[in-house]
Design a protein around this motif. Structure first.
Motif, PDB file in Angstrom:
ATOM      1  N   ASN A 216      18.186  22.334  20.506  1.00  0.00           N
ATOM      2  CA  ASN A 216      18.750  21.907  19.667  1.00  0.00           C
ATOM      3  C   ASN A 216      17.903  20.852  18.936  1.00  0.00           C
TER       4      ASN A 216
ATOM      5  N   LEU B 134      20.087  23.896  27.436  1.00  0.00           N
ATOM      6  CA  LEU B 134      20.252  23.445  26.103  1.00  0.00           C
ATOM      7  C   LEU B 134      19.268  22.214  25.914  1.00  0.00           C
TER       8      LEU B 134
ATOM      9  N   GLY C 137      20.393  17.964  29.104  1.00  0.00           N
ATOM     10  CA  GLY C 137      20.236  16.741  29.336  1.00  0.00           C
ATOM     11  C   GLY C 137      18.794  16.483  30.069  1.00  0.00           C
ATOM     12  N   SER C 138      17.771  16.074  29.142  1.00  0.00           N
ATOM     13  CA  SER C 138      16.302  15.927  29.700  1.00  0.00           C
ATOM     14  C   SER C 138      15.764  17.032  30.413  1.00  0.00           C
TER      15      SER C 138
ATOM     16  N   HIS D 116      29.241  18.639  20.950  1.00  0.00           N
ATOM     17  CA  HIS D 116      28.081  17.924  21.558  1.00  0.00           C
ATOM     18  C   HIS D 116      28.477  16.678  21.846  1.00  0.00           C
TER      19      HIS D 116
ATOM     20  N   LYS E 124      18.646  18.883  16.435  1.00  0.00           N
ATOM     21  CA  LYS E 124      19.343  17.550  16.148  1.00  0.00           C
ATOM     22  C   LYS E 124      18.817  17.314  14.689  1.00  0.00           C
TER      23      LYS E 124
ATOM     24  N   GLY F  90      17.136  19.514  24.178  1.00  0.00           N
ATOM     25  CA  GLY F  90      16.767  18.491  22.896  1.00  0.00           C
ATOM     26  C   GLY F  90      15.540  18.384  22.385  1.00  0.00           C
ATOM     27  N   GLY F  91      15.139  16.987  23.165  1.00  0.00           N
ATOM     28  CA  GLY F  91      13.700  16.572  22.833  1.00  0.00           C
ATOM     29  C   GLY F  91      12.661  17.699  22.959  1.00  0.00           C
TER      30      GLY F  91
ATOM     31  N   ALA G 201      22.486  11.808  30.971  1.00  0.00           N
ATOM     32  CA  ALA G 201      20.908  12.603  31.087  1.00  0.00           C
ATOM     33  C   ALA G 201      20.695  12.937  29.614  1.00  0.00           C
ATOM     34  N   ILE G 202      21.322  12.741  28.480  1.00  0.00           N
ATOM     35  CA  ILE G 202      20.920  13.206  27.118  1.00  0.00           C
ATOM     36  C   ILE G 202      20.039  12.324  26.763  1.00  0.00           C
ATOM     37  N   GLY G 203      18.710  12.471  26.265  1.00  0.00           N
ATOM     38  CA  GLY G 203      17.924  11.860  25.595  1.00  0.00           C
ATOM     39  C   GLY G 203      17.225  10.608  26.513  1.00  0.00           C
TER      40      GLY G 203
ATOM     41  N   GLU H  33      26.334  19.113  29.730  1.00  0.00           N
ATOM     42  CA  GLU H  33      25.571  17.934  29.550  1.00  0.00           C
ATOM     43  C   GLU H  33      26.026  16.823  30.024  1.00  0.00           C
TER      44      GLU H  33
HETATM   45  P1  PGA Z   1      17.862  16.138  25.384  1.00  0.00           P
HETATM   46  O1  PGA Z   1      19.014  16.478  24.377  1.00  0.00           O
HETATM   47  O2  PGA Z   1      17.097  17.274  26.102  1.00  0.00           O
HETATM   48  O3  PGA Z   1      16.677  15.367  24.437  1.00  0.00           O
HETATM   49  O4  PGA Z   1      18.248  15.270  26.326  1.00  0.00           O
HETATM   50  C1  PGA Z   1      19.818  17.616  25.045  1.00  0.00           C
HETATM   51  C2  PGA Z   1      20.990  17.792  24.149  1.00  0.00           C
HETATM   52  O5  PGA Z   1      21.560  16.813  23.522  1.00  0.00           O
HETATM   53  O6  PGA Z   1      21.430  18.852  24.081  1.00  0.00           O
END
Ligand code: PGA
Length: 252
Positions: free
Chosen positions: A10, A233, A213-214, A96, A12, A235-236, A172-174, A168
């Motif tokens: 993702n 899934l 999540g990370s 999300h 973003k 993100g970063g 743990a997200i970001g 998620e």
């Molecule tokens: P993250 O984001 O890997 O940067 O924590 C995951 C997401 O929001 O799908």
């Protein structure tokens, strides 16, 4: 039937058309021979045509990050499912946590968007997850169960199987904090038990559940080795070719 691993990135609100096209080209060279895993990237809407163009005939999939439930109309700034489908997307993220917390997508809207995905020929990736305060209050499972029931409401069993669930945890997200493999596995098993108690047994057996999540190269293999974790899934760590490729390889 074994569940095929599914790794999604993702992106973003990062990478405009030029930068997204460059990352897609690098992913194409690195990943086009990975046959054991489904791989998807979700660029910002504006970059989708450039990414679809670069990934044509590679097996790498392109998804949208959100959609409007209507097909068209007076909804300034919004993009609909049929438009993403026409642009070459196969999937769409729905619910999300950033959509839920920053843009007010509640369970009812999330369900409308899940339904709209199917009616426009896109497969939804339904994101669920509890906040830190909900976890600390012992409500993680009840929150996730409620999001699942509401998000999947009205779907036929074969549509639920075609939906990917992304667990998620919001905390743990970001944040760099990942759920431990045991914590993640516990919730994934719970999600599968919710599916088992709601639908015919093939649904729980076949529906893929991603963890998000990370996720990073250093923790992906351990997470993906859990019996009920079928993918990630990301993100970063999906924004650079080295880390995303390493995560895909951990899952294949
Ligand atoms: P993250 O984001 O890997 O940067 O924590 C995951 C997401 O929001 O799908």
């Amino acid at each position: 039937m074994a569940r095929r691993p599914f790794i999604a990135g993702n992106w973003k609100m990062n990478l405009g058309p030029a930068a997204a096209g460059e990352l897609a080209s690098s992913l194409k060279s690195a990943l086009m021979d990975e046959t054991g895993v489904d791989i998807l990237v979700a660029p910002t809407a504006l970059a989708i045509p450039s990414v679809v163009d670069k990934l044509r005939h590679t097996g790498l999939l392109v998804g949208a990050q959100d959609l409007h439930p209507a097909n068209n109309g007076a909804y300034t700034s919004q993009v609909s499912g049929p438009m993403f489908r026409e642009a070459g997307c196969t999937h769409v993220l729905v619910g999300h946590s950033e959509r839920r917390s920053l843009f007010g997508d509640d369970d009812e809207v999330v369900n409308e968007k899940v339904q709209a995905s199917f009616s426009s020929g896109l497969l939804p990736i339904l994101c669920v997850g509890e906040t830190l305060s909900q976890r600390e209050a012992g409500q993680a499972e009840s929150v996730v169960a409620a999001q699942l029931h509401a998000g999947l409401a009205g779907l036929a069993p074969d549509q639920v199987v075609s939906t990917t669930i992304a667990y998620e945890p919001v905390w743990a997200i970001g944040t760099g904090v990942t759920a431990s493999p045991d914590q993640a596995q516990e919730m994934h098993a719970f999600i599968r038990s919710v599916l088992a108690s709601t639908y015919p047994s093939f649904v729980a057996a076949q529906t893929r559940i991603q963890y998000g999540g990370s996720v990073k190269p250093s923790n992906a293999a351990e997470l993906l080795a859990q019996p009920d974790i079928d993918g990630a899934l990301v993100g970063g760590a999906a924004l650079t070719v080295e880390s995303f490729v390493a995560i895909v390889r951990a899952g294949s």
